[in-house]
Scaffold this active site. Structure first.
Site, PDB file in Angstrom:
ATOM      1  N   TRP A  83       0.822  -1.207   0.000  1.00  0.00           N
ATOM      2  CA  TRP A  83       0.000   0.000   0.000  1.00  0.00           C
ATOM      3  C   TRP A  83       0.858   1.260   0.000  1.00  0.00           C
ATOM      4  CZ3 TRP A  83      -0.597  -4.242   3.227  1.00  0.00           C
ATOM      5  CH2 TRP A  83      -1.708  -5.053   2.980  1.00  0.00           C
ATOM      6  N   ASP A  84       2.142   1.111  -0.241  1.00  0.00           N
ATOM      7  CA  ASP A  84       3.065   2.235  -0.167  1.00  0.00           C
ATOM      8  C   ASP A  84       3.040   2.877   1.219  1.00  0.00           C
ATOM      9  OD1 ASP A  84       5.021   3.961  -0.928  1.00  0.00           O
ATOM     10  OD2 ASP A  84       3.844   5.086  -2.387  1.00  0.00           O
ATOM     11  N   TYR A  85       2.931   2.055   2.245  1.00  0.00           N
ATOM     12  CA  TYR A  85       3.025   2.545   3.618  1.00  0.00           C
ATOM     13  C   TYR A  85       4.489   2.589   4.055  1.00  0.00           C
ATOM     14  CZ  TYR A  85      -2.072   2.130   4.144  1.00  0.00           C
ATOM     15  OH  TYR A  85      -3.425   2.272   4.021  1.00  0.00           O
ATOM     16  N   ASP A  86       5.359   3.060   3.145  1.00  0.00           N
ATOM     17  CA  ASP A  86       6.740   3.275   3.559  1.00  0.00           C
ATOM     18  C   ASP A  86       6.755   4.404   4.585  1.00  0.00           C
ATOM     19  OD1 ASP A  86       5.999   5.240   1.797  1.00  0.00           O
ATOM     20  OD2 ASP A  86       7.768   5.107   0.529  1.00  0.00           O
TER      21      ASP A  86
END
Lengths: 739, 126
Positions: free
Chosen positions: A397-400
């Site tokens: 989810w691109d929760y970088d």
């Protein structure tokens, strides 16, 4: 919130201005940096098969074993040698360990990155008298013919008689902190092509040498990591390159990276120096290809620039530099957020992102899955992880993590203070960890998450971590009734859009047959602005977003049809990739289309306001919310990107963080209304605001010069936030009563 | 043969335009509302859309019934929106502001529609 918010709404309705009032956010149209309008929609279900013909026009990626082409990077510097980490000279105490009262010695002011200043001349009582003291132009902004990829995001540092900063394209300067006069400027001649997703330089690092005696050039140095992957050291007094550092003051950070092109990998954050080791991370452009350049973290001797160690995720036992045709392992999680050093424990806290190709995880190694979207504590003596705390498992989810960790003391069970670390995340979950071992101090629960999902061979993790001891910086899962608009017509449009997508709350699994809604979105929760913490009052200040995304995986065929190409493809169009994360994901079966969850015809978000919030949390008394309200007015936002001029505090998307002072004030820009404001730390009341010449998407800072307190913010704007770009550092102070 | 459309005054033309606008809004509601209902969403838009189309058609035909149908739809809209989101101004804004604004215009057309109806009745009597 809410009284003022509701009153403003009521006033707005009575004034019959409502159809224009509402909305904030990413306006449509415009430059290459603007978000993609819409996802492909249903009918995209043709799974790729072995017989799916490969498009003949499609560029086949370069061999990952190809060495870096000559001239790829601006530096073109010779390789740097290695040295034994045990030979790193003992570091002298640094300015950032205990900054002078009026200084702001590091990105987050001090080694703890608290963003707290003990200055108190400006108070809630006199803040309304703040005036512009001076403006400084960095000279970096998009020239005609250049795609607007600008968002300087710069926070100057102030040490002694100098205000040190960088331009969006990494030129370094020293200003007189009282007048803004340029004392020296070091141009590094960075090429436009080196700009990745964003031309940003969040700041520089001040380092005092133990080897060069006081009074000699480069006793005090300014260190900077650049977009074209150089690590540069200049003398703080003159701005001249430090000849004793690397090759004539520069180290080529492309060494060992393997094949790349300009703009693929870049440094945007100030590198911390921990016990004499300068630690560098870099961003790798999202969504390009599975075998993108490595996300390796490296340590260099801050005195000589010599290589010390590497932490290369898929080579966990080899901390040396690759030789010959070898390179660091490709596609590993990159870290683009500012790191935090800890001299006492000999650690650097690395907020990590995702493996390359954010939205497809089947090709990731077990080593990668352990350390992506996590905070990793690396031992600066060896480069080996001492502990890892993961904030999203098998993240697609691109929760970088975009935020920098803030260090503080938490009361322990026996009354003794426990060295703690606050790790904000895009999910709005804020983790408070013991920084000696990474164990949660406040409770963390593993809760069931949607799994295994629908993508063949790519199951999701069965559980995800939730920080139940901290207030969640998010609103409840979206419902159809949360859809919004100017009228029932656009509201109906958004209700249909909502119902057409897959959505089962947070961690909704990626899908290819139809879009899925991602909330929290990749802009946060908390992003790179991080948090500020007042250790005296125990108040933690957090600004955050409510900006859901509307995403869809697309088959390779569809991705080719949409023109999604990796940056190293000869047919790649700069700026054509659209939003961050929208990409080819070459080397995987899918591409990804990422859009804001918006009405693409009006440019208004589909969900109801607010879209941005600011929250004060009392860390000393049970982590309660002291106050919380929308951040940002509708003055510069409106449907079709038209500014409404309305003072309604609707709460806009925001990027950039806050400062908290002993004077009892919070200073923050961040919102897309292009204002800076001073907020009473204890009540949340906005006591002063001023309109900036560009978007205030940068962390402000405050310092003292000539006995007066100044507040500085880079009004650099932000291409993706659609705020005006400028090259102006704006500095405020109270009128000089003596004058 | 009575000519309803001959010799119209400005207000009568504006009433006609308003009727057409309401028909168009109603059609948007019916088409979008049917999709939404089929996707498992609210049926309000579909129901309201049918009433709006009828309302607009009657207004175009110069019938007072059209105005009253609109006001009926508006009342339904308010009741529905209060049921759905309660007294939350920010949420009532998209649901009720535009429809109420249109409703004020519709109320202003009632005398015009009455006049048209009277004229038609008189013509019919002749």
């Amino acid at each position: 919130m809410r009284r003022s918010h509701l009153l403003a709404t009521a006033a707005c309705v009575t004034l019959a201005c409502a159809p224009l009032a509402a909305n904030a956010q990413f306006a449509p149209a415009g430059s290459g940096g603007s978000p993609t309008a819409s996802v492909p929609g249903p009918g995209n279900a043709d799974e790729p098969t072995a017989t799916t013909p490969a498009s003949t026009s499609r560029f086949s990626g370069p061999s990952p074993y190809a060495p870096q082409a000559a001239g790829v990077n601006a530096a073109n510097l010779p390789d740097i040698g290695s040295m034994d980490p045990n030979d790193v000279p003992q570091m002298v105490p640094q300015q950032s360990a205990a900054p002078a009262q009026g200084d702001w010695s590091a990105y987050g002011r001090d080694d703890s990155q608290t963003r707290y200043s003990p200055l108190s001349e400006i108070t809630p009582q006199n803040a309304d008298q703040l005036k512009v003291a001076f403006v400084y132009h960095t000279g970096s902004y998009p020239r005609p013919g250049q795609t607007n990829k600008w968002a300087a995001e710069t926070t100057p540092i102030k040490v002694g008689d100098g205000l040190y900063m960088c331009s969006a394209q990494n030129d370094i300067m020293k200003l007189d902190p009282a007048t803004g006069k340029e004392i020296w400027r070091h141009n590094i001649n960075e090429k436009y092509e080196a700009i990745p997703y964003t031309a940003a330089c969040k700041g520089v690092t001040y380092f005092t040498s133990s080897q060069v005696p006081e009074g000699q050039p480069c006793h005090n140095r300014i260190l900077e990591g650049t977009l074209d992957m150089r690590l540069i050291a200049v003398d703080a007094a003159t701005g001249n390159l430090c000849e004793g550092f690397g090759h004539g003051g520069q180290v080529n950070l492309m060494q060992g990276m393997g094949e790349s092109v300009p703009g693929f990998v870049s440094m945007t954050t100030p590198p911390p120096v921990v016990n004499g080791v300068v630690v560098v991370n870099h961003e790798v452009l999202d969504g390009q290809r599975r075998w993108a350049p490595s996300g390796v973290i490296r340590g260099y001797d801050a005195e000589s620039g010599k290589f010390l160690w590497a932490w290369d995720v898929n080579n966990p036992n080899d901390h040396s530099q690759p030789t010959g045709n070898n390179h660091y392992s490709r596609g590993t999680p990159n870290s683009w957020a500012a790191m935090t050093g800890d001299n006492a424990l000999g650690l650097v806290y690395v907020p990590t992102g995702n493996s390359a190709s954010d939205y497809y995880s089947a090709l990731r190694s077990p080593e990668e899955n352990k350390v992506s979207s996590a905070v990793v504590a690396l031992d600066v003596k060896t480069g080996a992880p001492r502990w890892v705390f993961q904030t999203a498992h098998k993240d697609v989810w691109d929760y970088d993590i975009g935020s920098q960790a803030t260090l503080m003391d938490m009361p322990g069970p026996d009354g003794q203070p426990v060295p703690a670390l606050i790790m904000p995340t895009k999910r709005g979950q804020t983790f408070v960890l013991d920084r000696r071992d990474g164990k949660p101090i406040l409770p963390v629960e593993e809760r069931p998450a949607p799994s295994p999902g629908v993508i063949p061979g790519d199951p999701r993790a069965p559980t995800q971590p939730w920080s139940t001891g901290m207030p969640a910086l998010r609103v409840p899962d979206l419902k159809e009734t949360d859809m919004w608009g100017m009228s029932p017509l656009d509201q109906l449009f958004c209700r249909i859009k909502f119902r057409r997508a897959n959505y089962t709350g947070e961690f909704t699994v990626p899908s290819v047959d139809k879009p899925w809604i991602e909330y929290p979105g990749y802009n946060g929760g908390s992003d790179w602005g991080s948090m500020s913490y007042d250790p005296q009052s125990g108040i933690l200040i957090a600004n955050w977003n409510i900006t859901p995304m509307y995403d869809q995986l697309v088959t390779r065929k569809k991705a080719d049809a949409l023109g999604l190409m990796p940056i190293d493809d000869p047919n790649y169009k700069p700026g054509g990739g659209g939003a961050e994360g929208n990409g080819a994901m070459d080397g995987t079966p899918y591409g990804i289309v990422v859009t804001p969850f918006w009405n693409q015809y009006t440019g208004m978000m589909c969900n109801r306001p607010p879209y941005g919030m600011i929250t004060a949390i009392d860390m000393k008394h049970g982590q309660k919310v002291l106050w919380q309200h929308p951040l940002g007015t509708a003055r510069a936002n409106g449907p079709w990107g038209l500014p409404t001029g309305l003072p309604w505090e609707i709460g806009t998307p925001n990027n950039g963080g806050s400062v908290v002072t002993a004077g009892g004030l919070v200073f923050i820009g961040a919102a897309t209304d292009n204002q800076i404001r001073a907020i009473d730390e204890h009540t949340g009341k906005v006591v002063w605001s001023a309109v900036l010449p560009g978007g205030g998407q940068a962390n402000p800072m405050t310092y003292e010069a000539n006995g007066h307190q100044y507040v500085a913010i880079m009004a650099g704007g932000h291409h993706f936030m659609m705020t005006p770009v400028s090259d102006q550092l704006v500095v405020y102070a109270l009128p000089d009563h003596k004058g | 043969m009575p000519n309803t459309y001959g010799n119209r005054t400005l207000t009568e033309w504006l009433t006609l335009v308003l009727g057409v606008v309401i028909v168009l809004v109603g059609l948007f509601f019916v088409i979008g509302g049917a999709q939404l209902a089929m996707l498992g969403g609210s049926v309000y838009y579909l129901i309201c859309g049918v009433v709006l189309v009828a309302s607009g058609v009657f207004m175009v035909l110069g019938r007072t019934l059209g105005a009253f149908l609109y006001l009926g739809a508006l009342a339904y809209t308010w009741v529905w929106s209060l049921w759905e989101v309660g007294f939350s101004p920010v949420d009532l804004l998209p649901r009720d502001f535009g429809p109420t604004l249109l409703g004020i215009l519709v109320v202003l057309t009632i005398p015009v529609l009455r006049r048209l109806e009277t004229r038609r009745t008189l013509r019919g009597a002749i």
